[in-house]
Design an enzyme around this catalytic site. Structure first.
Site, PDB file in Angstrom:
ATOM      1  N   HIS A  10      -0.725  -0.405   5.676  1.00 15.71           N
ATOM      2  CA  HIS A  10      -1.216   0.628   6.594  1.00 15.71           C
ATOM      3  C   HIS A  10      -0.269   1.816   6.774  1.00 15.71           C
ATOM      4  CE1 HIS A  10      -3.850  -2.700   8.654  1.00 15.71           C
ATOM      5  NE2 HIS A  10      -4.032  -2.601   7.341  1.00 15.71           N
TER       6      HIS A  10
ATOM      7  N   GLN B 215       0.819  -1.210   0.000  1.00 17.15           N
ATOM      8  CA  GLN B 215       0.000   0.000   0.000  1.00 17.15           C
ATOM      9  C   GLN B 215       0.855   1.264   0.000  1.00 17.15           C
ATOM     10  OE1 GLN B 215      -2.476  -0.513   3.470  1.00 17.15           O
ATOM     11  NE2 GLN B 215      -3.368  -2.406   2.696  1.00 17.15           N
TER      12      GLN B 215
ATOM     13  N   GLU C 145     -14.472   3.073  10.566  1.00 14.34           N
ATOM     14  CA  GLU C 145     -14.969   4.129  11.442  1.00 14.34           C
ATOM     15  C   GLU C 145     -14.908   5.508  10.805  1.00 14.34           C
ATOM     16  OE1 GLU C 145     -13.616   2.094  15.705  1.00 14.34           O
ATOM     17  OE2 GLU C 145     -12.806   4.049  15.108  1.00 14.34           O
TER      18      GLU C 145
END
Length: 363
Positions: A148, A84, A240
């Site tokens: 991440h 990523q 979230e």
């Protein structure tokens, strides 16, 4: 999608072309037009005052779109292109017309692997090159793996910079104030620590940290009141939407509304004293990415969030916040970034299609 290159120019679709992938919505049809195609893993974009649009490609390229042509900008530093990681967000500050400064988040090769960093550079007068490029912030330590990194950049009302940083796959590090993993940091435009950051003077804490306990925030934006919001990936469920408060702990991995991919329980449950609750969460996960708040029109004040997993743009509205609508068409495949343009239209990047789109609202 294979890159179409003609003498260094990407395939660009004029805005006058008829829209072929319109989006149905509660207020009518949004007319969708591809603006530039043939992008490779596009990650973020920003608007310059002269109408130029800058697009980052994760592999380490910056593309400038203007006057019917899309060309690469030189001077981008080496990035860690793995998993990523790569060239991530771009921020065009409010004073760009006078400063010509740009800010980028990227995965930087570091001892021990790689970590999220912030680059400041000046765009040359002819727009062809980044000049005086300087890394003004980097994570306290690098780590292996490609997971991440985050990462979004937001200019605060006072001119400081918010940077979202993923926990790099090391969940426990998100609760460790001695590390930048899983945090939102706040720095000045030169990379210094603002004097009112919450953990200055806290023994063992890194002073750049503004909030912590985040997993992997890939969307961030200010609302009309100047408050910072982030959207972050959960695990299996529990993506979230959080309104960020100074010094707050958002709980990962102690509390979560999701579960591990194995199905096992995460942490201690969904709440714990001293840890913040999300304003909204998705279950199942949508893999949220770019975020923007709309100004004007019938969706005034609503938020838009791109979904990488389910190929739509989520419209969030109301109090309490809810997902009011899923905006989807063939164009909304892996929406990596979404913004409201200076023209009031909704602009978004499809990673799968390698395309920047403009969606005009119903008349």
């Amino acid at each position: 999608m294979k890159k179409l290159v003609f003498s260094g120019i990407l395939a660009l679709c004029p805005l006058s072309l008829a829209a072929a992938e319109d989006i149905s919505s509660e207020i009518g049809t949004l007319s969708v037009t591809p603006v530039v195609q043939g992008l490779e893993s596009p990650w973020a974009f920003g608007f310059l005052p002269d109408g130029t649009i800058l697009v980052t490609e994760r592999e380490g390229h910056l593309v400038a779109v203007r006057d019917g042509a899309a060309k690469r900008v030189g001077g981008v530093p080496e990035v860690y292109d793995g998993g990523q990681g790569g060239l991530l967000d771009i921020l065009v500050p409010r004073d760009f017309a006078s400063s010509r400064e740009l800010f980028f988040s990227y995965a930087k090769p570091m001892r021990g692997g790689a970590g999220t960093a912030v680059l400041r550079a000046r765009l040359s007068e002819d727009g062809s090159q980044l000049e005086a490029a300087e890394t003004i912030f980097e994570m306290s330590r690098g780590s292996g793996g490609g997971r991440h990194f985050g990462s979004r950049l937001v200019e605060a009302p006072d001119g400081t910079l918010f940077v979202t940083i993923g926990e790099r796959g090391d969940a426990e590090a998100a609760q460790d104030l001695a590390r930048h993993n899983g945090t939102v940091v706040r720095i000045t435009r030169t990379g210094e620590v603002p004097g009112d950051n919450p953990f200055i003077g806290t023994s063992g804490a890194l002073p750049e940290i503004w909030s912590y306990g985040h997993r992997n925030a890939q969307g961030a934006a200010l609302d009309r009141r100047g408050r910072l919001w982030v959207v972050e990936h959960g695990a299996k469920g529990g993506d979230e939407v959080n309104r960020i408060e100074k010094g707050a702990n958002y709980g990962w991995p102690v509390i979560s509304y999701g579960r591990h991919y194995s199905g096992a329980k995460i942490g201690e449950g969904t709440s714990k004293p001293g840890m913040e609750q999300p304003v909204f969460y998705w279950d199942p996960s949508i893999a949220p990415s770019g975020m923007t708040f709309l100004s004007g029109g019938r969706w005034d004040g609503d938020a838009l969030v791109g979904s990488l997993k389910f190929d739509y743009i989520s419209r969030l509205s109301g109090d309490p916040l809810r997902e009011a609508e899923k905006l989807s068409s063939d164009a909304t495949q892996r929406v990596r970034d979404v913004e409201q343009g200076p023209d009031g239209a909704i602009w978004f990047l499809s990673e799968t299609r390698g395309t920047l789109y403009r969606a005009s609202p119903p008349r």
